[in-house]
Design an enzyme around this catalytic site. Structure first.
Site, PDB file in Angstrom:
ATOM      1  N   ASP A  49     -21.895 -35.847   0.850  1.00 43.89           N
ATOM      2  CA  ASP A  49     -23.221 -35.142   0.601  1.00 43.89           C
ATOM      3  C   ASP A  49     -23.958 -35.640  -0.540  1.00 43.89           C
ATOM      4  O   ASP A  49     -24.291 -35.226  -1.640  1.00 43.89           O
ATOM      5  CB  ASP A  49     -22.972 -33.577   0.184  1.00 43.89           C
ATOM      6  CG  ASP A  49     -22.423 -32.664   1.255  1.00 43.89           C
ATOM      7  OD1 ASP A  49     -21.080 -32.986   1.764  1.00 43.89           O
ATOM      8  OD2 ASP A  49     -22.957 -31.846   1.817  1.00 43.89           O
ATOM      9  N   ASP A  95     -23.613 -35.574   5.637  1.00 45.81           N
ATOM     10  CA  ASP A  95     -25.039 -35.524   4.812  1.00 45.81           C
ATOM     11  C   ASP A  95     -25.101 -36.801   4.206  1.00 45.81           C
ATOM     12  O   ASP A  95     -24.872 -36.835   2.783  1.00 45.81           O
ATOM     13  CB  ASP A  95     -24.674 -34.069   3.915  1.00 45.81           C
ATOM     14  CG  ASP A  95     -25.118 -32.826   4.732  1.00 45.81           C
ATOM     15  OD1 ASP A  95     -25.142 -33.016   5.846  1.00 45.81           O
ATOM     16  OD2 ASP A  95     -25.111 -31.674   4.133  1.00 45.81           O
ATOM     17  N   TYR A 110     -30.507 -36.744   2.996  1.00 43.78           N
ATOM     18  CA  TYR A 110     -31.238 -35.877   2.638  1.00 43.78           C
ATOM     19  C   TYR A 110     -32.820 -35.702   2.946  1.00 43.78           C
ATOM     20  O   TYR A 110     -33.427 -35.266   2.392  1.00 43.78           O
ATOM     21  CB  TYR A 110     -30.935 -35.159   1.424  1.00 43.78           C
ATOM     22  CG  TYR A 110     -29.477 -34.348   1.512  1.00 43.78           C
ATOM     23  CD1 TYR A 110     -28.300 -35.226   1.393  1.00 43.78           C
ATOM     24  CD2 TYR A 110     -29.391 -32.796   1.406  1.00 43.78           C
ATOM     25  CE1 TYR A 110     -27.152 -34.683   1.176  1.00 43.78           C
ATOM     26  CE2 TYR A 110     -28.286 -32.349   1.361  1.00 43.78           C
ATOM     27  CZ  TYR A 110     -26.932 -33.058   1.428  1.00 43.78           C
ATOM     28  OH  TYR A 110     -25.783 -32.688   1.350  1.00 43.78           O
ATOM     29  N   ASN A 160     -24.962 -31.353   8.745  1.00 45.57           N
ATOM     30  CA  ASN A 160     -25.982 -30.610   9.267  1.00 45.57           C
ATOM     31  C   ASN A 160     -27.296 -31.348   8.977  1.00 45.57           C
ATOM     32  O   ASN A 160     -28.274 -31.256   9.542  1.00 45.57           O
ATOM     33  CB  ASN A 160     -25.998 -29.266   8.711  1.00 45.57           C
ATOM     34  CG  ASN A 160     -25.971 -29.247   7.084  1.00 45.57           C
ATOM     35  OD1 ASN A 160     -24.860 -29.843   6.409  1.00 45.57           O
ATOM     36  ND2 ASN A 160     -26.840 -28.517   6.509  1.00 45.57           N
ATOM     37  N   HIS A 187     -22.158 -21.278   1.495  1.00 45.74           N
ATOM     38  CA  HIS A 187     -21.681 -21.509   3.088  1.00 45.74           C
ATOM     39  C   HIS A 187     -20.156 -20.796   3.389  1.00 45.74           C
ATOM     40  O   HIS A 187     -19.421 -21.368   3.923  1.00 45.74           O
ATOM     41  CB  HIS A 187     -21.462 -23.129   3.240  1.00 45.74           C
ATOM     42  CG  HIS A 187     -22.568 -24.002   3.041  1.00 45.74           C
ATOM     43  ND1 HIS A 187     -23.777 -23.647   3.784  1.00 45.74           N
ATOM     44  CD2 HIS A 187     -22.975 -25.003   2.331  1.00 45.74           C
ATOM     45  CE1 HIS A 187     -24.897 -24.416   3.466  1.00 45.74           C
ATOM     46  NE2 HIS A 187     -24.186 -25.485   2.867  1.00 45.74           N
ATOM     47  N   VAL A 201     -19.997 -28.072   1.035  1.00 46.94           N
ATOM     48  CA  VAL A 201     -20.381 -27.193   0.119  1.00 46.94           C
ATOM     49  C   VAL A 201     -20.326 -28.176  -1.358  1.00 46.94           C
ATOM     50  O   VAL A 201     -19.667 -29.124  -1.388  1.00 46.94           O
ATOM     51  CB  VAL A 201     -19.101 -26.189  -0.158  1.00 46.94           C
ATOM     52  CG1 VAL A 201     -19.318 -25.414  -1.595  1.00 46.94           C
ATOM     53  CG2 VAL A 201     -18.984 -25.326   0.889  1.00 46.94           C
TER      54      VAL A 201
HETATM   55 FE   LIG Z   1     -24.044 -29.913   4.592  1.00 46.40          FE
END
Ligand SMILES: [Fe+2]
Ligand SMILES: *[C@@H]1O[C@H](CO)[C@@H](O)[C@H](O)[C@H]1NC(C)=O
Ligand SMILES: *[C@@H]1O[C@H](CO)[C@@H](O)[C@H](O)[C@H]1NC(C)=O
Ligand SMILES: *[C@@H]1O[C@H](CO)[C@@H](O)[C@H](O)[C@H]1NC(C)=O
Length: 455
Positions: free
Chosen positions: A165, A192, A195, A229, A324, A352
């Site tokens: 992330d 991820d 972004y 996601n 989440h 997370v």
């Molecule tokens: Fe995510």
């Protein structure tokens, strides 16, 4: 969830002391809290998104493993204009006496058109060897290098970095710079990436800036990609009805080599590790391609050859953060018993935006009608690490559930990265590093005893 607002009401975090004798180790909720506000993305003209000079110079250079055994590398990069997909390479600086060719692609997303995205696989590389490679031509040529892993075998030590992330804020930069000063040889990236989809119309220019940001590491060592996601980018309102479009064009994976039919789930061997990458956002119910593939895949792992069995996915199966919470539950119900039966050593997930490590626990007795639906200590179970704390634009996930569940060994709402040092077939040293600290300070650490050879 896009552009989620993270409400950072910091409850007083207390040491969760497990009095229940079933789990005799107290969980720790670190009192360390980073500053609350999310930092914005670095501006488009930031020097960290530096565009290399020269006519049509290669940019966004990144590597990933190119086969199942670690003797191939996929080199990917972008050129603003059409160019040949050629890598020249060799065993010493300036002597690029080998040549490999590959393919070029591009895509359109709403009103964005990508540059020319090149993917070239270098094959039949020697083990444990430094290779030098060149992309581009004449005044625009750029030179890089990478080191191949030792031959696959039970006693090949190896050091992995773990990042998730990441995004492209100043916190992301801090994570990346800390990682660059670490001994990590290959990054296990748990999803991820850029972004870009937090911008209006999923402004894909942010995929390009992200590619330039991570080049400082990814051009010199492989990053093993997992889709999160934020890679889905399903936006039918603006005509984007396919999924994973940008990610699939930009980031190659060696999925054919492991008999997978999708670039989103695959496996590799690297040194003494067998790494299985799963997709939280591809179908995984019984009889689906991922389910069928994973069942066959787990049966293929030979722990006498690769003692360390590591699984990567984006959405965690155990997560005691309110952010989440329970999202991984259907995946857990489908696959947890497989992971326990296979004696997986460690499962890394992101999603997370905080850090958490579990004890070895399982909850495979849960079958709806009995009452045995609580995680219990289990020596065959993996350690679950949630490491979605790369530092992206959405900020920290600062609110944990209280009290800390017994299964949770350590949790902290800070940004950082981790290192997994595989020493030999029985021992691996794992440590997590928060960005606020200098290099020698370790936030959390754990000696892993191999589930097959030392448990
Ligand atoms: Fe995510
Ligand atoms: C890359 O290597 C070539 C061949 O040795 C050399 O001419 C060139 O100056 C190098 N380029 C850079 C950017 O280092
Ligand atoms: C794409 O459309 C958006 C919204 O209309 C606009 O702000 C942006 O400048 C456009 N970008 C390009 C490359 O045309
Ligand atoms: C494996 O590594 C651990 C930790 O470094 C060490 O204590 C142990 O002796 C090693 N085992 C062998 C067989 O070398």
């Amino acid at each position: 969830m896009k552009a989620s607002v993270i409400i950072c009401t910091f409850a007083v975090l207390i040491l969760g002391i497990a009095l229940d004798v079933k789990v005799c180790i107290a969980g720790i909720t670190s009192k360390y809290i980073r500053r609350i506000e999310a930092s914005g993305d670095m501006p488009l003209d930031s020097p960290h998104f530096y565009v290399p000079p020269g006519y049509n110079a290669p940019q966004q250079v990144h590597l990933t493993q190119g086969d199942h055994e670690g003797q191939a590398v996929i080199v990917s990069w972008v050129t603003p204009l059409p160019a040949p997909s050629i890598v020249t390479y060799g065993l010493s600086k300036g002597h690029y006496d080998h040549i490999a060719t590959g393919s070029c692609t591009y895509y359109e997303y709403y009103n964005y058109t990508s540059g020319y995205i090149h993917h070239v696989t270098l094959e039949k590389l020697k083990s444990d060897t430094t290779y030098y490679y060149q992309l581009g031509f004449e005044a625009s040529a750029r030179n890089f290098s990478f080191i191949t892993p030792p031959e696959v075998g039970p006693d090949s030590p190896y050091t992995f970095g773990v990042i998730g992330d990441l995004g492209q804020t100043y916190d992301s930069l801090s994570t990346l710079q800390h990682y660059l000063n670490s001994p990590g040889q290959t990054v296990l990236y748990v999803g991820d990436l850029s972004y870009a989809d937090d911008y209006p119309f999923d402004n894909n220019i942010r995929w390009d800036t992200w590619g330039r940001l991570v080049e400082s590491s990814a051009a010199y060592q492989p990053w093993i990609w997992t889709a999160g996601n934020h890679e889905i980018e399903f936006s039918p309102a603006i005509g984007e009805k396919s999924t994973f479009k940008s990610f699939l064009h930009r980031y190659s994976t060696p999925y054919h080599a492991s008999g997978s039919t999708s670039p989103l789930f695959y496996s590799i061997k690297r040194a003494s590790a067998y790494i299985i990458v799963l997709s939280s956002y591809s179908a995984f119910a019984k009889y689906t391609p991922q389910w069928v593939w994973l069942q066959a895949e787990l049966a293929k792992v030979d722990r006498t050859v690769t003692p360390w069995l590591i699984v990567l996915m984006h959405c965690p199966l155990y997560n005691s953060n309110t952010y989440h919470y329970m999202e991984g539950e259907t995946f857990r119900v489908e696959f947890e018993s497989w992971f326990v039966n296979a004696k997986v050593d460690i499962i890394f997930a992101g999603h997370v935006h905080a850090y958490e490590r579990t004890h070895r626990i399982s909850n495979v007795m849960y079958n709806i009608i009995n009452k045995d639906c609580t995680p219990v200590p289990d020596d065959s179970a993996p350690v679950y690490i949630t490491i979605g704390d790369g530092g992206n634009i959405e900020g920290i996930a600062g609110v944990f559930t209280e009290p800390q569940p017994e299964y949770s060994a350590y949790r902290e709402a800070s940004f950082g990265h981790a290192i997994l040092e595989i020493k030999n077939r029985t021992h691996a040293y794992y440590y997590w590093h928060r960005n606020q600290d200098g290099k020698p300070a370790v936030g959390d650490s754990y000696w892993l005893l191999n589930r097959f050879h030392a448990a």
